[in-house]
Design a protein around this motif. Structure first.
Motif, short mmCIF file in Angstrom:
data_model
loop_
_atom_site.label_atom_id
_atom_site.label_comp_id
_atom_site.label_asym_id
_atom_site.label_seq_id
_atom_site.Cartn_x
_atom_site.Cartn_y
_atom_site.Cartn_z
N ARG A 156 -1.74 24.77 33.00
CA ARG A 156 -3.04 24.24 32.62
C ARG A 156 -2.78 22.97 32.18
NH1 ARG A 156 -7.39 25.87 29.58
NH2 ARG A 156 -8.08 24.61 27.91
N LEU A 157 -4.03 22.48 32.83
CA LEU A 157 -4.20 20.76 32.49
C LEU A 157 -4.67 20.46 31.21
CD1 LEU A 157 -3.90 17.85 33.86
CD2 LEU A 157 -6.55 18.29 34.06
N THR A 158 -3.59 20.04 30.40
CA THR A 158 -3.98 19.76 29.00
C THR A 158 -4.47 18.53 28.68
OG1 THR A 158 -1.67 19.31 28.35
CG2 THR A 158 -2.39 21.48 27.92
N ARG A 159 -3.95 17.45 29.59
CA ARG A 159 -4.64 16.09 29.15
C ARG A 159 -4.62 15.42 30.92
NH1 ARG A 159 -4.59 13.33 24.57
NH2 ARG A 159 -6.03 11.87 25.63
N PHE A 160 -5.53 14.60 31.07
CA PHE A 160 -5.52 13.65 32.25
C PHE A 160 -6.09 12.44 31.68
CE2 PHE A 160 -7.38 11.53 35.89
CZ PHE A 160 -5.96 11.62 36.62
N VAL A 161 -5.02 11.26 31.89
CA VAL A 161 -5.10 10.05 31.19
C VAL A 161 -4.99 9.01 32.21
CG1 VAL A 161 -4.42 8.62 29.36
CG2 VAL A 161 -4.23 11.01 28.95
N THR A 162 -5.97 8.01 32.31
CA THR A 162 -5.68 6.89 33.29
C THR A 162 -5.56 5.69 32.52
OG1 THR A 162 -8.06 6.21 33.37
CG2 THR A 162 -7.30 8.08 34.93
N VAL B 112 -0.76 16.00 32.27
CA VAL B 112 0.03 16.61 31.49
C VAL B 112 -0.23 18.18 31.89
CG1 VAL B 112 0.61 17.25 29.04
CG2 VAL B 112 0.07 15.03 29.31
N LEU B 113 0.58 18.88 32.24
CA LEU B 113 0.56 20.12 32.75
C LEU B 113 1.54 21.26 32.05
CD1 LEU B 113 0.49 19.02 36.35
CD2 LEU B 113 -1.30 20.24 35.38
N ASP B 114 0.79 22.31 31.15
CA ASP B 114 1.67 23.15 30.57
C ASP B 114 1.71 24.32 31.29
OD1 ASP B 114 2.18 21.21 28.57
OD2 ASP B 114 0.32 22.25 27.20
N PHE B 115 2.94 25.00 31.30
CA PHE B 115 3.23 26.38 31.79
C PHE B 115 3.57 27.26 30.97
CE2 PHE B 115 4.46 22.85 34.71
CZ PHE B 115 3.81 23.16 35.88
N ASP C 91 -13.97 19.10 32.71
CA ASP C 91 -14.37 17.66 33.04
C ASP C 91 -13.16 17.11 33.23
OD1 ASP C 91 -16.92 17.92 32.26
OD2 ASP C 91 -16.99 17.22 30.25
N GLU C 92 -11.74 17.15 32.63
CA GLU C 92 -10.67 16.78 33.01
C GLU C 92 -10.06 17.04 34.39
OE1 GLU C 92 -7.75 16.92 29.78
OE2 GLU C 92 -8.87 15.21 28.81
N LEU C 93 -10.53 18.43 34.71
CA LEU C 93 -9.94 18.71 36.14
C LEU C 93 -10.54 18.17 37.20
CD1 LEU C 93 -9.64 22.65 35.18
CD2 LEU C 93 -7.80 21.45 36.34
#
Length: 178
Positions: free
Chosen positions: A159-165, A142-145, A126-128
């Motif tokens: 990995r997209l761990t958060r997408f916030v608007t 917020v992207l974690d490697f 859903d966030e992607l």
């Protein structure tokens, strides 16, 4: 592990006598940048280094975000982020010093949205989908490697761990147009 906080600048005035680079944030842009800073602080996500484009709206966004942190955050202005391509943004990212665990980058679309899509190989569906549908002003990915060195950044490696608007933080169901 490395973490990238990819933040698009806040909503800006449509015009400036000084040209596009001098467009300032409007009131909503200032408020949304502050909201994102508060979100980061409350989520205990603090950057080790912050980098922003030299456009006025990006520098103002960075200032509002950093005002929310109690301690000093090392930050710098990178002239080449302004209107940069994905290839150039990846090159900048790969040059980040390894002592930086969490990097905050403040810049512009279309480059930042395209970079987020390029990097995010996994995450909550859903966030992607939300991120790929629209990357509005003051949006944060917020992207974690799982890497030891920034030089190891690759396509689909995050990995997209958060997408916030800002709209989410204001409790709105949908985003306003840019």
């Amino acid at each position: 592990m490395r973490r990238l906080l990819l933040l698009r600048h806040g909503k800006a005035d449509r015009h400036s006598a000084g040209g596009d680079r001098e467009r300032p944030l409007v009131r909503r842009g200032m408020e949304d940048a502050r909201r994102m800073g508060e979100f980061l602080r409350e989520s205990k996500i603090a950057p080790d280094l912050a980098v922003a484009s030299n456009a006025r709206r990006a520098k103002q966004t960075l200032d509002k975000v950093l005002d929310c942190f109690t301690g000093h955050v090392t930050h710098l202005i990178e002239n080449t982020i302004y209107l940069a391509t994905v290839d150039h943004l990846v090159e900048i990212l790969r040059q980040t010093p390894d002592k930086v665990g969490t990097l905050l980058a403040v810049g512009h679309n279309p480059g930042f949205a395209e970079l987020a899509y390029w990097l995010a190989g996994s995450g909550e569906a859903d966030e992607l989908a939300l991120m790929r549908a629209k990357f509005p002003t003051a949006a944060l990915a917020v992207l974690d490697f799982e890497i030891d060195h920034w030089s190891q950044v690759r396509k689909g490696g995050a990995r997209l761990t958060r997408f916030v608007t800002p709209g989410m933080l204001r409790g709105e169901a949908t985003e306003d147009p840019d």
